[in-house]
Motif scaffolding. Structure first.
Motif, PDB file in Angstrom:
ATOM      1  N   THR A  48       0.799  -1.234   0.000  1.00 45.41           N
ATOM      2  CA  THR A  48       0.000   0.000   0.000  1.00 45.41           C
ATOM      3  C   THR A  48       0.827   1.277   0.000  1.00 45.41           C
ATOM      4  OG1 THR A  48      -0.089   0.118   2.421  1.00 45.41           O
ATOM      5  CG2 THR A  48      -1.800  -1.189   1.305  1.00 45.41           C
ATOM      6  N   GLY A  49       2.092   1.180   0.416  1.00 46.61           N
ATOM      7  CA  GLY A  49       2.907   2.380   0.546  1.00 46.61           C
ATOM      8  C   GLY A  49       2.598   3.188   1.784  1.00 46.61           C
ATOM      9  N   LYS A  50       1.735   2.679   2.641  1.00 47.53           N
ATOM     10  CA  LYS A  50       1.381   3.366   3.889  1.00 47.53           C
ATOM     11  C   LYS A  50       2.293   2.911   5.022  1.00 47.53           C
ATOM     12  CE  LYS A  50      -3.501   3.859   2.581  1.00 47.53           C
ATOM     13  NZ  LYS A  50      -3.439   5.293   2.321  1.00 47.53           N
ATOM     14  N   THR A  51       2.246   3.649   6.124  1.00 49.92           N
ATOM     15  CA  THR A  51       3.079   3.368   7.287  1.00 49.92           C
ATOM     16  C   THR A  51       2.226   2.854   8.435  1.00 49.92           C
ATOM     17  OG1 THR A  51       4.687   5.068   6.691  1.00 49.92           O
ATOM     18  CG2 THR A  51       4.634   4.403   8.999  1.00 49.92           C
ATOM     19  N   ILE A  52       2.725   1.850   9.138  1.00 53.76           N
ATOM     20  CA  ILE A  52       2.066   1.367  10.351  1.00 53.76           C
ATOM     21  C   ILE A  52       2.857   1.828  11.566  1.00 53.76           C
ATOM     22  CG2 ILE A  52       1.607  -0.689  11.751  1.00 53.76           C
ATOM     23  CD1 ILE A  52       0.703  -2.119   9.258  1.00 53.76           C
ATOM     24  N   ILE A  53       2.160   2.421  12.501  1.00 50.73           N
ATOM     25  CA  ILE A  53       2.721   2.742  13.809  1.00 50.73           C
ATOM     26  C   ILE A  53       2.229   1.659  14.758  1.00 50.73           C
ATOM     27  CG2 ILE A  53       2.811   4.397  15.699  1.00 50.73           C
ATOM     28  CD1 ILE A  53       2.172   6.566  13.577  1.00 50.73           C
ATOM     29  N   SER A  54       3.158   0.902  15.323  1.00 46.71           N
ATOM     30  CA  SER A  54       2.818  -0.226  16.191  1.00 46.71           C
ATOM     31  C   SER A  54       2.931   0.192  17.654  1.00 46.71           C
ATOM     32  CB  SER A  54       3.761  -1.401  15.911  1.00 46.71           C
ATOM     33  OG  SER A  54       3.465  -2.493  16.747  1.00 46.71           O
ATOM     34  N   GLU A  55       1.867  -0.039  18.418  1.00 45.40           N
ATOM     35  CA  GLU A  55       1.871   0.248  19.848  1.00 45.40           C
ATOM     36  C   GLU A  55       1.544  -1.022  20.631  1.00 45.40           C
ATOM     37  OE1 GLU A  55       0.308   4.873  19.532  1.00 45.40           O
ATOM     38  OE2 GLU A  55      -0.345   3.607  21.179  1.00 45.40           O
ATOM     39  N   ASP A  56       2.086  -1.111  21.837  1.00 44.00           N
ATOM     40  CA  ASP A  56       1.843  -2.256  22.712  1.00 44.00           C
ATOM     41  C   ASP A  56       0.916  -1.869  23.859  1.00 44.00           C
ATOM     42  OD1 ASP A  56       3.775  -3.408  21.125  1.00 44.00           O
ATOM     43  OD2 ASP A  56       5.348  -3.353  22.659  1.00 44.00           O
ATOM     44  N   TYR A  57       0.124  -2.844  24.315  1.00 39.13           N
ATOM     45  CA  TYR A  57      -0.694  -2.642  25.511  1.00 39.13           C
ATOM     46  C   TYR A  57      -0.800  -3.964  26.250  1.00 39.13           C
ATOM     47  CZ  TYR A  57      -5.160  -4.769  23.861  1.00 39.13           C
ATOM     48  OH  TYR A  57      -6.150  -5.637  23.456  1.00 39.13           O
ATOM     49  N   ASN A  58      -1.465  -3.955  27.415  1.00 38.53           N
ATOM     50  CA  ASN A  58      -1.585  -5.168  28.228  1.00 38.53           C
ATOM     51  C   ASN A  58      -2.996  -5.753  28.229  1.00 38.53           C
ATOM     52  OD1 ASN A  58       1.121  -5.334  29.030  1.00 38.53           O
ATOM     53  ND2 ASN A  58       0.788  -3.904  30.720  1.00 38.53           N
ATOM     54  N   GLY A  59      -3.816  -5.337  27.261  1.00 40.00           N
ATOM     55  CA  GLY A  59      -5.145  -5.915  27.157  1.00 40.00           C
ATOM     56  C   GLY A  59      -6.219  -5.071  27.800  1.00 40.00           C
ATOM     57  N   GLY A  60      -7.471  -5.515  27.624  1.00 37.96           N
ATOM     58  CA  GLY A  60      -8.600  -4.805  28.201  1.00 37.96           C
ATOM     59  C   GLY A  60      -9.128  -3.708  27.300  1.00 37.96           C
ATOM     60  N   LEU A  61     -10.246  -3.113  27.723  1.00 34.24           N
ATOM     61  CA  LEU A  61     -10.929  -2.112  26.912  1.00 34.24           C
ATOM     62  C   LEU A  61     -10.887  -0.720  27.514  1.00 34.24           C
ATOM     63  CD1 LEU A  61     -14.121  -4.195  26.034  1.00 34.24           C
ATOM     64  CD2 LEU A  61     -12.279  -3.603  24.465  1.00 34.24           C
ATOM     65  N   ALA A  62     -10.182  -0.551  28.629  1.00 33.45           N
ATOM     66  CA  ALA A  62     -10.224   0.728  29.339  1.00 33.45           C
ATOM     67  C   ALA A  62      -9.801   1.892  28.457  1.00 33.45           C
ATOM     68  CB  ALA A  62      -9.356   0.660  30.591  1.00 33.45           C
ATOM     69  N   GLU A  63      -8.699   1.729  27.729  1.00 37.04           N
ATOM     70  CA  GLU A  63      -8.217   2.854  26.914  1.00 37.04           C
ATOM     71  C   GLU A  63      -9.091   3.075  25.689  1.00 37.04           C
ATOM     72  OE1 GLU A  63      -4.044   4.880  25.477  1.00 37.04           O
ATOM     73  OE2 GLU A  63      -4.060   3.064  26.708  1.00 37.04           O
ATOM     74  N   VAL A  64      -9.617   2.000  25.126  1.00 37.99           N
ATOM     75  CA  VAL A  64     -10.546   2.152  24.001  1.00 37.99           C
ATOM     76  C   VAL A  64     -11.766   2.947  24.457  1.00 37.99           C
ATOM     77  CG1 VAL A  64     -12.081   0.940  22.410  1.00 37.99           C
ATOM     78  CG2 VAL A  64      -9.801   0.033  22.861  1.00 37.99           C
ATOM     79  N   LYS A  65     -12.305   2.566  25.606  1.00 43.80           N
ATOM     80  CA  LYS A  65     -13.490   3.255  26.132  1.00 43.80           C
ATOM     81  C   LYS A  65     -13.188   4.728  26.372  1.00 43.80           C
ATOM     82  CE  LYS A  65     -17.066   2.848  29.675  1.00 43.80           C
ATOM     83  NZ  LYS A  65     -17.558   2.059  30.838  1.00 43.80           N
ATOM     84  N   ALA A  66     -12.018   5.026  26.937  1.00 46.02           N
ATOM     85  CA  ALA A  66     -11.651   6.416  27.206  1.00 46.02           C
ATOM     86  C   ALA A  66     -11.545   7.214  25.909  1.00 46.02           C
ATOM     87  CB  ALA A  66     -10.334   6.462  27.975  1.00 46.02           C
TER      88      ALA A  66
END
Length: 355
Positions: A48-66
């Motif tokens: 695609t020629g696009k860039t992926i920024i990879s981030e790590d987390y420890n699971g759960g939905l707390a940050e998604v919800k925030a």
């Protein structure tokens, strides 16, 4: 939070700011994320020629919800456990995914027929089958026969590693206490069953080293901080096959689970996110990932394409949690049970930890 910027071209002396078309993909780090980078990210970026920024987390939905509640969603694609996929969709935190975008198998079989039963949800597409197991260092511990030994401090004295979460711990405690795998969730639906699981964990509580990130259990074993530890099967395999550690998985009482791609509600790069989900879960890409870590592909058509580990000599099939020899006393994660009971059991678990 750990962030890794994966770029298609080298940028020397130029400050780089994530552009709108860049894709932020969030996963669990370590050997697992590496397998995704090699099998999914790099080929998708090349195409695609696009860039992926990879981030790590420890699971759960707390940050998604925030992020969703704040109206500031910075993640595009997220790797989650099945119970979080179910719950996140029910709570309106995740975008629906039209399964018709998923490519057919090489022989033309529609994706809906090719994915393992239960691995496609309204808001999620599975990529792997993995399991929580327990493992030990064979140079220091011998004679381990099954999950009951994990709780036998008299026969196997020393510290135990456990994930700092009730999920899998309660189930494995009951199996160690003699409950057949097919009766575990019926028991956990009762107050008596939950009490029994916590009572079993009480017997080793003072000897537990708690872990949260998947990279920690192999390190705990390598450092001699624990005699045995629960772990994600692929992390132990990677330490053994990739790093030469004398670790062994005991499959008795393993908890089988799916990991799935989801897209947070309001993700800013929906078109690219959907394209990445479809690309990364085609037959070949899922088989390619299995050459980097011992997690089973979520597509049936990927199975025959799984061959050797990336060392070119270790057959992968026998190390998969779904291998017939490893399923003798396996339990499939009760996704609906955890979606319904996670908050209540988290509260009890945290109170138990504090006492």
């Amino acid at each position: 939070m750990k962030k890794t910027l994966i770029m298609t071209t080298a940028l020397c002396g130029v400050a780089f700011t994530a552009a709108a078309e860049d894709l932020t993909v969030v996963s669990w780090g370590g050997a697992y994320t590496k397998s995704q980078v090699e099998a999914y990210h790099k080929p998708w970026m090349a195409e695609t020629g696009k860039t992926i920024i990879s981030e790590d987390y420890n699971g759960g939905l707390a940050e998604v919800k925030a992020q969703v509640e704040a109206g500031n969603v910075t993640w595009d694609v997220l790797d989650v456990e099945m119970s979080d996929a179910v719950r996140g969709c029910d709570e309106g935190l995740l975008e629906p995914i039209d399964h018709s975008i998923l490519p057919a198998a090489p022989d033309g079989t529609a994706a809906a027929e090719d994915f393992i039963d239960g691995s496609l949800l309204e808001c999620a597409v599975a990529n792997i089958v993995w399991s929580t197991v327990f493992a030990y260092n064979t140079e220091k511990t011998t004679g381990v026969s099954g999950i009951a030994d994990f709780y036998d401090l008299a026969k196997f004295p020393g510290k135990r590693g456990l994930r700092k979460n009730p999920k899998a711990n309660l189930e494995m405690a009951l199996m160690a206490d003699g409950v057949p795998a097919d009766e575990v969730y019926a028991m956990l639906e009762t107050d008596e069953g939950v009490d029994r699981a916590f009572a079993k964990m009480d017997t080793i509580k003072n000897d537990v080293v708690w872990w949260e990130a998947g990279a920690q259990p192999p390190q705990l074993l390598a450092d001699g901080e624990v005699v045995m530890t629960t772990a994600y099967n692929g992390r132990i395999f990677n330490a053994a096959a990739g790093e030469g550690q004398p670790f062994e998985v005991n499959w008795d009482g393993q908890i089988l689970d799916f990991d799935l791609w989801v897209i947070p509600k309001g993700a800013k790069n929906m078109e690219a996110a959907l394209d990445f989900v479809a690309f990364s879960t085609d037959t070949q890409r899922l088989a390619d990932q299995a050459s980097w870590i011992s997690y089973g592909p979520a597509r049936k058509s990927s199975g025959p394409l799984v061959g050797l580990y990336n060392d070119g000599k270790t057959p992968m099939a026998e190390h998969m949690p779904t291998a017939e020899a490893n399923l003798g006393n396996a339990l499939v994660n009760g996704f609906e049970f955890w979606a319904d009971n996670q908050d209540e059991l988290n509260e009890r678990f945290n109170a138990w930890l504090a006492n």
